[in-house]
Design a protein around this motif. Structure first.
Motif, PDB file in Angstrom:
ATOM      1  N   ASP A 148      62.228  -5.025   7.563  1.00 27.79           N
ATOM      2  CA  ASP A 148      61.822  -4.074   6.538  1.00 27.79           C
ATOM      3  C   ASP A 148      60.566  -4.644   5.847  1.00 27.79           C
ATOM      4  O   ASP A 148      60.641  -5.653   5.145  1.00 27.79           O
ATOM      5  CB  ASP A 148      62.976  -3.906   5.535  1.00 27.79           C
ATOM      6  CG  ASP A 148      62.627  -2.909   4.443  1.00 27.79           C
ATOM      7  OD1 ASP A 148      61.464  -2.450   4.393  1.00 27.79           O
ATOM      8  OD2 ASP A 148      63.517  -2.605   3.619  1.00 27.79           O
ATOM      9  N   SER A 150      58.676  -2.918   3.784  1.00 32.30           N
ATOM     10  CA  SER A 150      58.282  -1.947   2.760  1.00 32.30           C
ATOM     11  C   SER A 150      58.067  -2.594   1.391  1.00 32.30           C
ATOM     12  O   SER A 150      57.522  -1.967   0.485  1.00 32.30           O
ATOM     13  CB  SER A 150      59.322  -0.822   2.659  1.00 32.30           C
ATOM     14  OG  SER A 150      60.553  -1.381   2.251  1.00 32.30           O
ATOM     15  N   GLU A 152      56.387  -5.457  -1.303  1.00 34.94           N
ATOM     16  CA  GLU A 152      54.986  -5.917  -1.404  1.00 34.94           C
ATOM     17  C   GLU A 152      54.833  -7.434  -1.250  1.00 34.94           C
ATOM     18  O   GLU A 152      53.722  -7.938  -1.158  1.00 34.94           O
ATOM     19  CB  GLU A 152      54.400  -5.469  -2.753  1.00 34.94           C
ATOM     20  CG  GLU A 152      54.266  -3.956  -2.818  1.00 34.94           C
ATOM     21  CD  GLU A 152      53.357  -3.491  -3.933  1.00 34.94           C
ATOM     22  OE1 GLU A 152      52.927  -4.323  -4.757  1.00 34.94           O
ATOM     23  OE2 GLU A 152      53.060  -2.281  -3.954  1.00 34.94           O
ATOM     24  N   GLN A 192      52.684  -0.095   9.278  1.00 36.85           N
ATOM     25  CA  GLN A 192      53.226   0.549   8.068  1.00 36.85           C
ATOM     26  C   GLN A 192      53.531  -0.472   6.965  1.00 36.85           C
ATOM     27  O   GLN A 192      54.086  -0.109   5.935  1.00 36.85           O
ATOM     28  CB  GLN A 192      54.533   1.268   8.406  1.00 36.85           C
ATOM     29  CG  GLN A 192      54.358   2.438   9.343  1.00 36.85           C
ATOM     30  CD  GLN A 192      55.639   2.722  10.108  1.00 36.85           C
ATOM     31  OE1 GLN A 192      56.709   2.246   9.759  1.00 36.85           O
ATOM     32  NE2 GLN A 192      55.515   3.477  11.183  1.00 36.85           N
ATOM     33  N   SER A 193      53.210  -1.732   7.208  1.00 39.08           N
ATOM     34  CA  SER A 193      53.584  -2.786   6.253  1.00 39.08           C
ATOM     35  C   SER A 193      52.962  -2.547   4.879  1.00 39.08           C
ATOM     36  O   SER A 193      51.778  -2.218   4.757  1.00 39.08           O
ATOM     37  CB  SER A 193      53.106  -4.140   6.791  1.00 39.08           C
ATOM     38  OG  SER A 193      53.181  -5.116   5.785  1.00 39.08           O
ATOM     39  N   GLN A 194      53.784  -2.728   3.848  1.00 37.90           N
ATOM     40  CA  GLN A 194      53.296  -2.604   2.465  1.00 37.90           C
ATOM     41  C   GLN A 194      53.033  -3.985   1.868  1.00 37.90           C
ATOM     42  O   GLN A 194      52.731  -4.094   0.679  1.00 37.90           O
ATOM     43  CB  GLN A 194      54.347  -1.876   1.610  1.00 37.90           C
ATOM     44  CG  GLN A 194      54.642  -0.447   2.060  1.00 37.90           C
ATOM     45  CD  GLN A 194      53.397   0.422   1.984  1.00 37.90           C
ATOM     46  OE1 GLN A 194      52.702   0.425   0.975  1.00 37.90           O
ATOM     47  NE2 GLN A 194      53.097   1.119   3.065  1.00 37.90           N
ATOM     48  N   ILE A 195      53.205  -5.023   2.686  1.00 34.80           N
ATOM     49  CA  ILE A 195      53.097  -6.386   2.149  1.00 34.80           C
ATOM     50  C   ILE A 195      51.670  -6.667   1.668  1.00 34.80           C
ATOM     51  O   ILE A 195      50.708  -6.439   2.394  1.00 34.80           O
ATOM     52  CB  ILE A 195      53.538  -7.420   3.214  1.00 34.80           C
ATOM     53  CG1 ILE A 195      55.032  -7.248   3.465  1.00 34.80           C
ATOM     54  CG2 ILE A 195      53.217  -8.850   2.780  1.00 34.80           C
ATOM     55  CD1 ILE A 195      55.575  -8.078   4.598  1.00 34.80           C
ATOM     56  N   LYS A 196      51.589  -7.138   0.434  1.00 34.45           N
ATOM     57  CA  LYS A 196      50.272  -7.458  -0.134  1.00 34.45           C
ATOM     58  C   LYS A 196      50.155  -8.957  -0.398  1.00 34.45           C
ATOM     59  O   LYS A 196      49.073  -9.526  -0.300  1.00 34.45           O
ATOM     60  CB  LYS A 196      50.077  -6.703  -1.453  1.00 34.45           C
ATOM     61  CG  LYS A 196      49.980  -5.203  -1.249  1.00 34.45           C
ATOM     62  CD  LYS A 196      49.499  -4.514  -2.520  1.00 34.45           C
ATOM     63  CE  LYS A 196      49.179  -3.059  -2.274  1.00 34.45           C
ATOM     64  NZ  LYS A 196      50.295  -2.297  -1.688  1.00 34.45           N
ATOM     65  N   ARG A 270      45.095  -7.987   0.909  1.00 41.62           N
ATOM     66  CA  ARG A 270      46.242  -8.914   0.988  1.00 41.62           C
ATOM     67  C   ARG A 270      45.826 -10.306   0.532  1.00 41.62           C
ATOM     68  O   ARG A 270      44.645 -10.656   0.578  1.00 41.62           O
ATOM     69  CB  ARG A 270      46.777  -8.984   2.424  1.00 41.62           C
ATOM     70  CG  ARG A 270      47.445  -7.707   2.833  1.00 41.62           C
ATOM     71  CD  ARG A 270      48.084  -7.789   4.204  1.00 41.62           C
ATOM     72  NE  ARG A 270      48.480  -6.447   4.607  1.00 41.62           N
ATOM     73  CZ  ARG A 270      48.716  -6.059   5.839  1.00 41.62           C
ATOM     74  NH1 ARG A 270      48.616  -6.924   6.830  1.00 41.62           N
ATOM     75  NH2 ARG A 270      49.066  -4.820   6.112  1.00 41.62           N
TER      76      ARG A 270
END
Ligand SMILES: Cc1cc2nc3c(=O)[nH]c(=O)nc-3n(C[C@H](O)[C@H](O)[C@H](O)COP(=O)(O)OP(=O)(O)OC[C@H]3O[C@@H](n4cnc5c(N)ncnc54)[C@H](O)[C@@H]3O)c2cc1C
Length: 468
Positions: A148, A150, A152, A192-196, A270
């Motif tokens: 997952d 999703s 940050e 689709q990664s939301q990782i910041k 990022r």
């Protein structure tokens, strides 16, 4: 009269378990030497050879993967056979090999990983780097994992090169990754990664990290990620300064980190934060899912030998996070009927000769190489001299090696067929390899990997029928 072992009339028959770099360097050394006539059968539990070169080395490090060409050269020797999709301990046993081979060489690597042993480690969203790496590289055992991305924030625990790989893959842009052989499903998920923010945690200081300078340098060249380092955490105590002065590699690592600390952020979407002197003490969760990591700040303490270890200060902080990847080392798992050192996760040995841990005596005809021999350290190239050492022992032991009861190579095919095992030969691997490369070419990638064993077997079945 029976012919002497290692002659043209009665070649030495060797079974190698594991088709990773260590197994291939050992096979190469055995087949290249001129004193002893030998033939090698290599088994792997996967249909595909090359071990961690295929399923470990990061997809954005393609040059490193080209070492597989050397292994393919060894595999082309007529005295070499590959039996993929054959699991030692399940499909084929120690007793089977003992009957058909004069010497058995274990090259099984380190198939598991070490735990942090902290609360919350089992929460959803907490994984080993091993799992993440195997997933994005298309290892069939891991292709169904769900990550997952999703949240940050991701936290990577550990500062070895594997930790660098996973942090970098999370920080890369899709453009950077799409020209690699990363699996399509991983690419889709990462798109689709939301990782910041990616936090990389080191329990000790910058002079004690395990990564190598090119790996840390690479972070400075990422397309969509800045590097964040707090200069205060880079201060070196006198012992660390001495460590840095004694090692060019440590010095270079520290210089790269200082350079990052001095750089202004460029507002890329990022950020990769390198944190020092912090240990995760608990992974916190909400509804069974990772929600944060609680850290304790450390200081370094020297033991009687002057080695610096981390010691908690009683000061804590919490980083909210949705994903935790622990990267604190790989570990071997025991093989049936083969000695195992629980503490190191290796097969106990003396220069590659397998030892019975109780009697301390060497077991005739059994050998080990690579990560299974020395633990999960060292780069691909380290396995070459390591294999050379074990092979030298195997050849030196020839006069006292008990010959196999049935060394006939055809007996192995018969055994595998009798057990109805769907094994993959080297010709089968060449077909899969070619198909992967061809579908890669169509998409501007080095290859598109098969990630399901069933699909590989069905494809081979169809291809072989087509050619028949
Ligand atoms: C994530 C990661 C990235 C890395 N990146 C780099 C890099 O960029 N550059 C570099 O130089 N080094 C890198 N390394 C290190 C390098 O991969 C290792 O040094 C090397 O692969 C160890 O070789 P090995 O043959 O001992 O083990 P492995 O490569 O693990 O091979 C072991 C083989 O044994 C097989 N096997 C296991 N159990 C059984 C069984 N029961 N029956 C049959 N077969 C079995 C496995 O399927 C596997 O194919 C990396 C390592 C990791 C983990």
């Amino acid at each position: 009269m029976t012919s002497q072992l290692g002659t043209v009339e009665r070649p030495l028959r060797v079974a190698i378990i594991g088709a990773g770099p260590a197994g291939f360097y050992a096979a190469g050394a055995l087949l290249q030497q001129k004193e002893v006539s030998a033939s090698v059968d290599m088994f792997d539990r996967l249909p595909t050879p090359h071990g961690l070169v295929r399923y470990g080395v990061a997809p954005d490090h393609q040059k490193i993967k080209s070492v597989a060409k050397l292994y393919d050269r060894t595999a082309a020797d007529p005295r070499f056979r590959f039996f993929g999709n054959v699991d030692f301990g399940k499909d084929i046993t120690h007793a089977d090999l003992h009957r058909h081979y004069d010497q058995i060489l274990y090259a099984v690597g380190a198939q598991s990983d070490r735990k942090l042993n902290i609360l919350g480690e089992e929460l959803m969203g907490s994984f080993s780097a091993t799992e993440f790496v195997a997933w994005y590289n298309g290892h069939p055992d891991f292709a169904d994992l769900e990550f997952d991305l999703s949240g940050e924030v991701a936290v990577v625990v550990g500062v070895g090169n594997v930790a660098m790989d996973v942090a970098r893959i999370l920080a890369r842009s899709i453009d950077e990754l799409s020209a690699t052989d990363i699996t399509d499903y991983a690419l889709e998920k990462l798109a689709q990664s939301q990782i910041k923010d990616i936090y990389v945690l080191s329990r000790r200081g910058p002079a004690q990290v395990k990564f190598t300078p090119p790996e840390i340098k690479e972070f400075g060249e990422l397309a969509i990620a800045d590097v964040v380092v707090n200069g205060d955490e880079l201060a070196l105590d006198p012992l660390s300064a001495a460590e840095a002065a004694a090692s060019t590699e440590t010095q270079r690592n520290v210089e790269h980190l200082r350079d990052y600390a001095a750089r202004a952020l460029t507002n890329k979407p990022r950020r990769v934060h390198f944190r020092f002197l912090v240990s995760p003490v608990e992974i916190l969760g909400e509804d069974g899912k990772v929600s944060a990591v609680r850290l304790e700040k450390n200081r370094l303490r020297a033991d009687a030998n002057g080695n610096l270890s981390a010691e908690g200060t009683g000061k804590f902080e919490t980083i909210p996070a949705g994903l935790v990847l622990r990267s604190v080392g790989y570990k071997g798992i025991p093989l049936e009927d083969v000695p195992y050192d629980q503490r190191n996760g290796t097969i106990p040995n003396e220069q590659g000769r397998v030892k019975d841990p109780e009697s301390g005596k060497v077991i005739a005809g059994e050998y080990v190489v690579g990560w299974a021999k020395r633990g999960p350290t060292g780069v691909i190239g380290t396995n070459k001299p390591d294999a050379g050492e074990t092979v030298a022992m195997m050849l030196a032991d020839l006069p006292t090696t008990p010959p196999a009861a049935n060394p006939n190579p055809a007996a192995i095919d018969a055994l595998l067929e009798e057990r109805q095992l769907n094994f993959v030969t080297i010709e089968g691997w060449r077909i899969l390899d070619q198909l992967e490369v061809e579908s890669g070419q169509a998409q501007g990638k080095p290859r598109v990997k098969f990630t399901r064993i069933q699909e590989m077997l069905e494809t081979l079945h169809a291809e072989i029928h087509l050619k028949a």
